[in-house]
Design a protein around this motif. Structure first.
Motif, PDB file in Angstrom:
ATOM      1  N   GLN A 177      10.140 -25.986  21.636  1.00  0.00           N
ATOM      2  CA  GLN A 177      10.435 -24.550  21.967  1.00  0.00           C
ATOM      3  C   GLN A 177      11.545 -24.318  23.114  1.00  0.00           C
ATOM      4  N   ILE A 178      12.363 -23.435  22.597  1.00  0.00           N
ATOM      5  CA  ILE A 178      13.459 -23.289  23.648  1.00  0.00           C
ATOM      6  C   ILE A 178      12.798 -22.084  24.842  1.00  0.00           C
ATOM      7  N   VAL A 179      12.768 -22.219  25.760  1.00  0.00           N
ATOM      8  CA  VAL A 179      12.250 -21.561  26.965  1.00  0.00           C
ATOM      9  C   VAL A 179      13.322 -21.019  27.776  1.00  0.00           C
ATOM     10  N   GLY A 180      14.548 -21.566  28.007  1.00  0.00           N
ATOM     11  CA  GLY A 180      15.333 -21.005  28.848  1.00  0.00           C
ATOM     12  C   GLY A 180      16.855 -21.471  28.669  1.00  0.00           C
ATOM     13  N   PHE A 181      17.673 -21.025  29.092  1.00  0.00           N
ATOM     14  CA  PHE A 181      19.161 -21.301  28.693  1.00  0.00           C
ATOM     15  C   PHE A 181      20.110 -20.821  30.063  1.00  0.00           C
ATOM     16  N   ILE A 182      21.124 -21.366  29.972  1.00  0.00           N
ATOM     17  CA  ILE A 182      22.472 -20.926  30.847  1.00  0.00           C
ATOM     18  C   ILE A 182      23.481 -20.788  29.875  1.00  0.00           C
ATOM     19  N   ASN A 183      24.256 -19.646  29.821  1.00  0.00           N
ATOM     20  CA  ASN A 183      25.328 -19.566  29.139  1.00  0.00           C
ATOM     21  C   ASN A 183      26.733 -19.354  30.117  1.00  0.00           C
ATOM     22  N   CYS A 184      27.689 -19.594  29.657  1.00  0.00           N
ATOM     23  CA  CYS A 184      28.927 -19.608  30.529  1.00  0.00           C
ATOM     24  C   CYS A 184      30.378 -19.717  29.832  1.00  0.00           C
ATOM     25  N   GLY A 185      31.219 -19.227  30.733  1.00  0.00           N
ATOM     26  CA  GLY A 185      32.534 -19.708  30.232  1.00  0.00           C
ATOM     27  C   GLY A 185      33.562 -20.186  31.297  1.00  0.00           C
ATOM     28  N   CYS A 186      34.659 -20.525  31.182  1.00  0.00           N
ATOM     29  CA  CYS A 186      35.696 -21.220  31.752  1.00  0.00           C
ATOM     30  C   CYS A 186      37.057 -20.509  32.183  1.00  0.00           C
TER      31      CYS A 186
END
Length: 126
Positions: free
Chosen positions: A18-27
């Protein structure tokens, strides 16, 4: 617990499938935290030296279990491994101390009024 990069720019935390967290980003080559277009990843270049975290999210049912710490530690490790120069983020005032615990330095109140809120800029030199 499994942390995977999928797709590029997302670090996803799974517990028992189960997906319980994430970090999304850009450069980016030049970081302007109040740049609204960059929030839509306009100008994102995966080869750029500066990483900008857009979101750190953990499902409320799974908060308080150290998952944010695990995500942030793994994110930093992977960005160092990719030779990035720095990680930047914006947060609300009540999260400033949270990010300071992970080695982020407070920079300044942001010019961004994204969502009608007051934001604070922080960064970590890698």
């Amino acid at each position: 617990m499994r942390i995977e990069t999928y797709p590029e720019g997302f670090l996803i935390l799974e517990i028992s499938g189960q997906i319980v967290g994430f970090i999304n980003c850009g450069c980016a080559y030049n970081v302007e935290m109040s740049d609204e277009e960059f929030k839509e990843l306009i100008g994102h270049d995966p080869n750029a030296p500066h990483v900008v975290i857009m979101s750190v999210v953990v499902d409320p049912e799974h908060q308080g279990k150290g998952y944010s710490k695990a995500l942030l530690a793994e994110f930093e490790k992977r960005m160092r491994g990719r030779g990035k120069a720095a990680i930047h983020l914006m947060c609300k005032e009540h999260h400033v101390q949270f990010y300071e615990k992970f080695g982020y330095d407070y920079q300044q109140p942001s010019d961004s009024d994204h969502g009608g809120m007051i934001w604070h800029e922080m960064s970590m030199t890698l």
